[in-house]
Write an enzyme that holds these catalytic residues in place. Structure first.
Site, PDB file in Angstrom:
ATOM      1  N   HIS A   1       0.827  -1.219   0.000  1.00 13.64           N
ATOM      2  CA  HIS A   1       0.000   0.000   0.000  1.00 13.64           C
ATOM      3  C   HIS A   1       0.858   1.265   0.000  1.00 13.64           C
ATOM      4  O   HIS A   1       0.366   2.336  -0.326  1.00 13.64           O
ATOM      5  CB  HIS A   1      -1.053  -0.012   1.118  1.00 13.64           C
ATOM      6  CG  HIS A   1      -0.553   0.283   2.498  1.00 13.64           C
ATOM      7  ND1 HIS A   1      -0.235  -0.696   3.411  1.00 13.64           N
ATOM      8  CD2 HIS A   1      -0.328   1.455   3.116  1.00 13.64           C
ATOM      9  CE1 HIS A   1       0.148  -0.125   4.540  1.00 13.64           C
ATOM     10  NE2 HIS A   1       0.102   1.182   4.394  1.00 13.64           N
TER      11      HIS A   1
ATOM     12  N   ASP B   1       1.186  -7.695   2.162  1.00 14.76           N
ATOM     13  CA  ASP B   1       1.310  -6.253   1.953  1.00 14.76           C
ATOM     14  C   ASP B   1       2.777  -5.814   1.804  1.00 14.76           C
ATOM     15  O   ASP B   1       3.332  -5.171   2.686  1.00 14.76           O
ATOM     16  CB  ASP B   1       0.636  -5.523   3.116  1.00 14.76           C
ATOM     17  CG  ASP B   1       0.323  -4.072   2.785  1.00 14.76           C
ATOM     18  OD1 ASP B   1       0.885  -3.549   1.803  1.00 14.76           O
ATOM     19  OD2 ASP B   1      -0.468  -3.467   3.518  1.00 14.76           O
TER      20      ASP B   1
ATOM     21  N   SER C   1       3.972   2.286   8.316  1.00 13.49           N
ATOM     22  CA  SER C   1       3.780   1.258   7.313  1.00 13.49           C
ATOM     23  C   SER C   1       5.078   1.010   6.571  1.00 13.49           C
ATOM     24  O   SER C   1       5.761   1.956   6.184  1.00 13.49           O
ATOM     25  CB  SER C   1       2.711   1.672   6.314  1.00 13.49           C
ATOM     26  OG  SER C   1       1.464   1.345   6.831  1.00 13.49           O
TER      27      SER C   1
HETATM   28  N1  ARG Z   1      -4.614   0.781   7.381  1.00 15.01           N
HETATM   29  C1  ARG Z   1      -3.300   0.730   6.858  1.00 15.01           C
HETATM   30  C2  ARG Z   1      -2.566   2.058   7.038  1.00 15.01           C
HETATM   31  O1  ARG Z   1      -3.059   2.984   7.600  1.00 15.01           O
HETATM   32  C3  ARG Z   1      -3.241   0.160   5.497  1.00 15.01           C
HETATM   33  C4  ARG Z   1      -4.027   0.845   4.430  1.00 15.01           C
HETATM   34  C5  ARG Z   1      -3.953   0.254   3.066  1.00 15.01           C
HETATM   35  N2  ARG Z   1      -4.985  -0.710   2.783  1.00 15.01           N
HETATM   36  C6  ARG Z   1      -6.238  -0.407   2.346  1.00 15.01           C
HETATM   37  N3  ARG Z   1      -7.071  -1.377   2.137  1.00 15.01           N
HETATM   38  N4  ARG Z   1      -6.643   0.819   2.102  1.00 15.01           N
HETATM   39  O2  ARG Z   1      -2.217   2.817   6.179  1.00 15.01           O
HETATM   40  N1  GLU Z   2      -1.086   1.464   7.627  1.00 12.27           N
HETATM   41  C1  GLU Z   2      -0.409   2.490   8.350  1.00 12.27           C
HETATM   42  C2  GLU Z   2       0.544   3.299   7.448  1.00 12.27           C
HETATM   43  O1  GLU Z   2       0.354   3.410   6.272  1.00 12.27           O
HETATM   44  C3  GLU Z   2       0.313   1.906   9.498  1.00 12.27           C
HETATM   45  C4  GLU Z   2      -0.633   1.427  10.467  1.00 12.27           C
HETATM   46  C5  GLU Z   2      -0.893   2.391  11.577  1.00 12.27           C
HETATM   47  O2  GLU Z   2      -1.413   3.485  11.363  1.00 12.27           O
HETATM   48  O3  GLU Z   2      -0.565   2.005  12.689  1.00 12.27           O
HETATM   49  O4  GLU Z   2       1.445   3.920   7.912  1.00 12.27           O
END
Ligand code: ARG
Ligand code: GLU
Length: 720
Positions: free
Chosen positions: A85, A221, A655
């Site tokens: 991502h 991921d 991330s």
């Molecule tokens: N929640 C994760 C972070 O904040 C991963 C986001 C990417 N995945 C998604 N399905 N949008 O960024």
């Molecule tokens: N998915 C998050 C990012 O893109 C990391 C997860 C979080 O926020 O702890 O940085």
């Protein structure tokens, strides 16, 4: 004031840590104060192995990837791992109907096939240094907040400039503890970053938004990039002649697997946390801002998703945009829920009561801190309507793509209105806008945007505080009487911004008389009218009040550190390099529910559903799973592990962060947080907060067994 903070920081490095929980995002320069605690929990390294400015250390293998993620070096030829991502935008921009790398994956067969990504950067931290005294030079208590800010800016600019003279490095000073302390960061920024490999979306984003921000997880991921440098190993713009970067340090990769209780350490660039806000600040975010943003995003998502599911081209075009909208949307929902569940406001109010009593027990303290909380409450009250109006503009008006795009022409239109405007200046500005126009229309569907526009404008019309409604917008309101669809179809018919070829034609002959016409375009007028409210009405007041709030927060944080002298305060995240330590751990989200700490590929087949995009299983992956063709990457229990949870304190920006074992070997890539822990930017709950980690063995299994990219595995140093 500075003295008391220094005293606390000094004490911090002497006292054994009182804090038991694994909360905290620690700047590497305070490692000495936490290292013995880390060692007690399983770290086998010394502070110097993790961060040193005299010899290579782990920090030299950790980079900020793009603006908002982290990456890790895993070979002597600049090979870099980050999340899928995090590479998503780059992979998406390389994708088209003919080369759909996003859907099908991308695997370069040799270095020659690795794809350049204009604009993508990777940043190494060379060193950091406390420059508080220099930054606060000539700052006096008598100064107004504005004078103070101006003096700090003047000092900061000078220090930054001097620090990197003749080095090719970049310098950045960041405030810590709300401006009680300042650090200088010296960075090296690489600009030729090439895409090496990415799994197909149904591996790299498996589970999609349905599973996002939640456990259990089965997402592969990760994506793979390589840093290229000039022949003398220095940052350089893209060139065919660049060579793979030779890092000062890269990590060994352990394929020994993890077990519950194992020490873990996350090294990365967490973006923002606000752990020390007053109850009013927390209330504003969790219960006032989040719900409005969520409502706007909900409408956009409903429309975009419907369009994506019925058209492949739209799916590719909107994949990255949608993921960004949805990610914030879901996080905010979880965050507000968590804050409510933990009664964060109640706890903060208690703390504030105690703080006021403590302050008033001593005349000196009373003078400094006595009415701080009261003043803070008043400031937030005054701030609220302006803040809210700002959200209607950024999430509302600017959520409409056409308006955002036409808003980008503000400067050139202004330029064209100047009396003595030079043609060369217009030409230069038009060149840039041409590029922006092409990239805008590459991923744009007018039908989708029209529907979004009608919805959002109608929402703004019925809910926005009339005192802040843009003038042009109210004219439209009274003309169309709630017929937003009618207005929108007229708008998109008549605006030249809705037509790529018309805009390009104007930009290819950017004489003042042509550009001036854009200033009367209906899309431009609407977006400029909203921008004017922001620039003239909202921002100046917001800036003034937030200065007050920041200064109150600065003094409050200082006071809190004295009031709770036994507690260790880590500074809130600010996109600078941090370390979080913890352990592989499971959790129980509810009575009678216990989550196991790891997932296996079995779960991929259980989740499989050919009718739901998020749960389509890649056929070749399915075959490998059924044949148990896991190579050397299977766990000792014979299964293939996919992800695990640990108790590291993380936030957005973490991330792609390397997750390290006690020896500093790579055991995973951080990629998410659990649902019950999404409020940890505002309050961390050791019982519920878990970070979600891609088991590095699953990543290698995909590279090796799925993609057959052994050339990449051969570059890495595996520990078996
Ligand atoms: N929640 C994760 C972070 O904040 C991963 C986001 C990417 N995945 C998604 N399905 N949008 O960024
Ligand atoms: N998915 C998050 C990012 O893109 C990391 C997860 C979080 O926020 O702890 O940085």
């Amino acid at each position: 004031m500075r003295k008391s903070i220094l005293l606390i920081l000094a004490l911090m490095s002497l006292l054994p840590l009182v804090m038991m929980a694994e909360e905290g995002l620690w700047p590497p320069v305070v490692l000495n104060s936490i290292i013995s605690e880390m060692q007690k929990k399983g770290l086998k390294l010394g502070a110097d192995d993790i961060y040193s400015i005299n010899h290579s250390s782990l920090k030299d293998a950790v980079v900020q990837f793009g603006g908002g993620c982290t990456g890790v070096l895993v070979s002597e030829s600049g090979l870099l791992l980050t999340n899928h991502h995090c590479g998503f935008g780059s992979i998406q921009r390389q994708s088209s109907l003919e080369h759909d790398y996003l859907t099908k994956g991308f695997w370069s067969g040799s270095m020659e096939e690795e794809l350049p990504n204009p604009g993508l950067t990777v940043t190494f931290l060379i060193r950091m240094e406390d420059v508080s005294n220099k930054v606060l030079e000539n700052v006096t208590p008598a100064m107004s907040e504005q004078e103070r800010a101006a003096m700090i800016k003047k000092n900061t600019d000078r220090i930054e400039k001097d620090a990197v003279k003749g080095t090719g490095y970049e310098a950045k000073i960041k405030p810590f503890y709300y401006g009680n302390q300042y650090f200088l960061f010296i960075n090296e920024v690489f600009k030729d970053i090439r895409l090496v490999g990415a799994p197909p979306a149904n591996i790299g984003s498996f589970g999609g938004d349905t599973d996002n921000w939640a456990w259990p997880r089965h997402t592969g991921d990760f994506s793979i990039f390589r840093i290229y440098a000039s022949r003398d190993n220095k940052p350089a713009d893209y060139s065919k002649d660049n060579v793979p970067y030779k890092p000062r340090k890269f990590l060994s990769v352990s394929i020994r697997g993890v077990e519950k209780g194992d020490f873990t350490m996350v090294f990365g660039f967490p973006g923002t946390t606000k752990e020390y806000l007053t109850s009013f600040g927390t209330d504003l975010i969790a219960f006032k801002e989040n719900p409005v943003k969520v409502a706007f995003r909900q409408r956009r998502l409903d429309i975009i998703e419907a369009a994506m599911s019925s058209d492949t081209r739209t799916r590719i075009q909107y994949a990255s945009k949608r993921a960004g909208i949805a990610n914030g949307w879901k996080k905010m929902i979880g965050e507000s829920k968590g804050v409510k569940r933990l009664n964060t406001l109640g706890l903060k109010q208690e703390l504030e009561k105690g703080f006021i009593a403590w302050a008033n027990a001593n005349p000196d303290r009373a003078k400094k801190y006595g009415n701080l909380i009261q003043v803070s409450e008043a400031a937030y009250k005054r701030y609220y309507p302006y803040d809210l109006a700002g959200i209607y503009i950024t999430e509302g008006f600017q959520g409409i793509e056409l308006l955002k795009f036409s808003g980008g022409f503000k400067d050139i239109v202004k330029l064209s209105a100047q009396k003595d405007v030079k043609e060369a200046d217009l030409e230069a500005s038009a060149m840039k806008l041409k590029a922006a126009t092409l990239s805008f229309f590459k991923d744009y569907q007018q039908k989708v945007d029209c529907r979004v526009a009608a919805e959002l404008l109608s929402m703004i019309s019925s809910d926005m505080d009339p005192a802040f409604k843009p003038g042009y917008f109210t004219q439209v309101e009274s003309k169309y009487h709630g017929n937003w669809e009618g207005y929108v179809s007229r708008l998109y018919e008549t605006s030249v911004f809705a037509d790529c070829s018309k805009i390009l034609k104007i930009l290819s002959d950017p004489r003042a008389k042509n550009i001036k016409k854009l200033g009367n375009d209906p899309a431009f007028l609407l977006s400029a009218s909203a921008a004017a409210v922001m620039d003239k009405k909202v921002s100046p007041v917001n800036l003034e009040i937030s200065r007050t709030i920041d200064s109150l927060q600065r003094v409050y944080t200082e006071g809190l550190m004295l009031y709770q002298a036994g507690k260790t305060f880590y500074p809130d995240a600010n996109s600078s390099l941090r370390i979080a330590y913890g352990k592989v751990d499971d959790y129980s989200p509810a009575d009678a529910v216990n989550y196991q700490y790891y997932t296996t590929v079995k779960g991929i087949l259980q989740k499989e559903n050919p009718d739901i995009y998020d749960y389509v299983v890649e056929p070749r992956l399915k075959e490998l799973i059924i044949n148990r063709d896991f190579g050397q990457y299977a766990d000792k229990d014979g299964t293939m592990h996919v992800a695990y949870t640990a108790s590291n304190h993380t936030t957005g920006g973490n991330s792609g962060s390397p997750v390290l074992d006690g020896n500093g070997s790579l055991i995973g890539l951080n990629f998410d947080r659990n649902w019950e822990g999404t409020m940890s930017d505002l309050q961390y709950d050791p019982d519920q907060c878990r970070n979600i980690v891609l088991d590095i063995r699953y990543c290698l299994f995909i590279i090796d067994r799925f993609a057959g990219a052994q050339r990449l595995i051969n570059e890495m140093k595996l520990l078996k």
